[in-house]
Design a protein around this motif. Structure first.
Motif, mmCIF file in Angstrom:
data_model
loop_
_atom_site.group_PDB
_atom_site.id
_atom_site.type_symbol
_atom_site.label_atom_id
_atom_site.label_comp_id
_atom_site.label_asym_id
_atom_site.label_seq_id
_atom_site.Cartn_x
_atom_site.Cartn_y
_atom_site.Cartn_z
ATOM 1 N N ARG A 1 -1.125 2.943 9.641
ATOM 2 C CA ARG A 1 -1.799 1.668 9.395
ATOM 3 C C ARG A 1 -3.234 1.927 8.986
ATOM 4 N NH1 ARG A 1 -1.906 -1.036 15.299
ATOM 5 N NH2 ARG A 1 -3.195 -2.554 14.169
ATOM 6 N N ALA A 2 -3.876 0.904 8.455
ATOM 7 C CA ALA A 2 -5.266 1.026 8.018
ATOM 8 C C ALA A 2 -6.174 1.390 9.190
ATOM 9 C CB ALA A 2 -5.720 -0.274 7.377
ATOM 10 N N VAL B 1 -6.721 4.832 3.303
ATOM 11 C CA VAL B 1 -6.413 3.477 3.784
ATOM 12 C C VAL B 1 -7.513 2.976 4.719
ATOM 13 C CG1 VAL B 1 -4.610 1.952 4.630
ATOM 14 C CG2 VAL B 1 -3.975 4.123 3.615
ATOM 15 N N GLY C 1 -6.578 4.711 -1.386
ATOM 16 C CA GLY C 1 -6.537 3.373 -0.823
ATOM 17 C C GLY C 1 -7.805 2.985 -0.105
ATOM 18 N N ASP D 1 4.587 8.392 -6.892
ATOM 19 C CA ASP D 1 4.334 6.946 -6.914
ATOM 20 C C ASP D 1 3.981 6.484 -8.322
ATOM 21 O OD1 ASP D 1 4.771 6.776 -4.171
ATOM 22 O OD2 ASP D 1 2.661 7.085 -3.685
ATOM 23 N N LYS E 1 9.813 3.132 0.577
ATOM 24 C CA LYS E 1 8.715 2.205 0.329
ATOM 25 C C LYS E 1 7.559 2.880 -0.399
ATOM 26 C CE LYS E 1 5.541 -0.953 2.673
ATOM 27 N NZ LYS E 1 5.076 -1.465 3.990
ATOM 28 N N PRO F 1 3.683 3.044 -1.096
ATOM 29 C CA PRO F 1 2.495 2.597 -0.364
ATOM 30 C C PRO F 1 1.750 1.472 -1.089
ATOM 31 C CG PRO F 1 2.586 4.991 -0.475
ATOM 32 C CD PRO F 1 3.651 4.485 -1.386
ATOM 33 N N ARG F 2 1.136 0.607 -0.315
ATOM 34 C CA ARG F 2 0.412 -0.529 -0.878
ATOM 35 C C ARG F 2 -0.686 -0.095 -1.836
ATOM 36 N NH1 ARG F 2 -2.676 -5.157 2.779
ATOM 37 N NH2 ARG F 2 -3.728 -6.217 1.060
ATOM 38 N N HIS F 3 -1.318 1.035 -1.541
ATOM 39 C CA HIS F 3 -2.461 1.451 -2.354
ATOM 40 C C HIS F 3 -2.058 2.121 -3.665
ATOM 41 C CE1 HIS F 3 -1.580 5.005 0.262
ATOM 42 N NE2 HIS F 3 -1.691 5.629 -0.892
ATOM 43 N N SER F 4 -0.750 2.349 -3.871
ATOM 44 C CA SER F 4 -0.306 3.077 -5.055
ATOM 45 C C SER F 4 0.067 2.132 -6.188
ATOM 46 C CB SER F 4 0.903 3.965 -4.716
ATOM 47 O OG SER F 4 0.527 4.986 -3.832
ATOM 48 N N LYS F 5 -0.228 2.545 -7.405
ATOM 49 C CA LYS F 5 0.157 1.791 -8.597
ATOM 50 C C LYS F 5 1.235 2.570 -9.340
ATOM 51 C CE LYS F 5 -1.587 -0.366 -12.835
ATOM 52 N NZ LYS F 5 -2.771 -0.683 -13.668
#
Length: 267
Positions: free
Chosen positions: A131-132, A162, A183, A197, A205, A207-211
């Protein structure tokens, strides 16, 4: 042939605050060559790839580090022996998730060391899991102290993962070492993503920070179906006698064939 020069640690430090560098983690010589051609600045590379004898042919000017976590490396002496061997075989720097004492031990032997703050997978149990980190003033100040401790220990860079961008930006302003953001926003010195990614072949999944820039997973699946189809066609050709055809075979002069058969014992 690349016209870029392989940067030194001093070159990277001199670029702090002047521009955003690019950083990848990749997993093959093909990805290394693509990073070189694309002008990527920094890479984190598994040691079996970085220490491959053809690695520098693929990525001659990408500043390349490898590493082991403190859970893998053993004692500080083990870490130092492994790091020295990696440097002798072409690594430009070493990632170390160990204690500040271990970082200092390596740095005192002039090993360029990169630390890790924020979401550090090998230490995630201490920060609440995956988590962050740094979303409260208390934890953000702890991040600031960790970076300063890395600086004091002799690390030249720290991966910051993160973390709220405002926190990472303020920390970056207050340290002379490099912060490599995964991130953690654009206020650091490099932007860091994983090749799997970016290329869209991550299993599970993303990661949220990946484009994601490409869809290699679909292409890999298509290629696997093509492999199966080709192998089936080959098997069918063998079974039917369609393979091998004469065009795939060498021919013998007829006179030589007669002489060969004449020299054989009866079957």
């Amino acid at each position: 042939m690349s016209q870029r020069k392989l940067p030194t640690v001093a070159d990277l430090l001199a670029a702090k605050g002047r521009r955003q560098m690019t950083m990848l983690r990749y997993f093959s010589l093909e990805e290394a060559a693509a990073a070189e051609a694309a002008g990527i600045d920094i890479a984190s590379v598994p040691d079996d790839i970085l220490l491959h004898p053809r690695y520098r042919e693929a990525a001659p000017s990408v500043f390349s580090m490898t590493g082991r976590t403190h859970l893998e490396a053993g004692t500080p002496d083990d870490y130092l022996r492994w790091a020295a061997d990696a440097m002798n075989r072409g690594a430009d720097a070493i990632y170390c998730s160990g204690s500040f004492d271990t970082v200092e031990y390596l740095a005192n032997e002039y090993i360029p060391v990169v630390g890790h703050v924020g979401l550090c997978p090998s230490r995630a149990t201490w920060t609440g899991g995956f988590r962050a980190v740094g979303k409260t003033a208390e934890s953000a100040l702890k991040l600031m102290q960790d970076v300063k401790d890395y600086e004091s220990a002799g690390a030249f860079a720290v991966e910051i993962e993160v973390v709220p961008p405002e926190v990472a930006t303020e920390i970056s302003k207050r340290t002379s070492i490099l912060l490599w953001s995964m991130g953690a926003g654009g206020g650091c010195d490099a932007q860091y993503l994983f090749a799997n990614d970016i290329l869209g072949y991550t299993e599970g999944k993303i990661p949220r920070h990946s484009k994601v820039y490409r869809d290699f997973a679909t292409e890999y699946a298509r290629l696997q179906e093509e492999r199966i189809a080709a192998f089936r066609e080959f098997a069918a050709d063998v079974e039917s006698g369609a393979f091998p055809e004469e065009r795939y075979l060498v021919q013998m002069d007829e006179a030589e064939l007669v002489a060969f058969r004449g020299g054989l014992e009866p079957a």
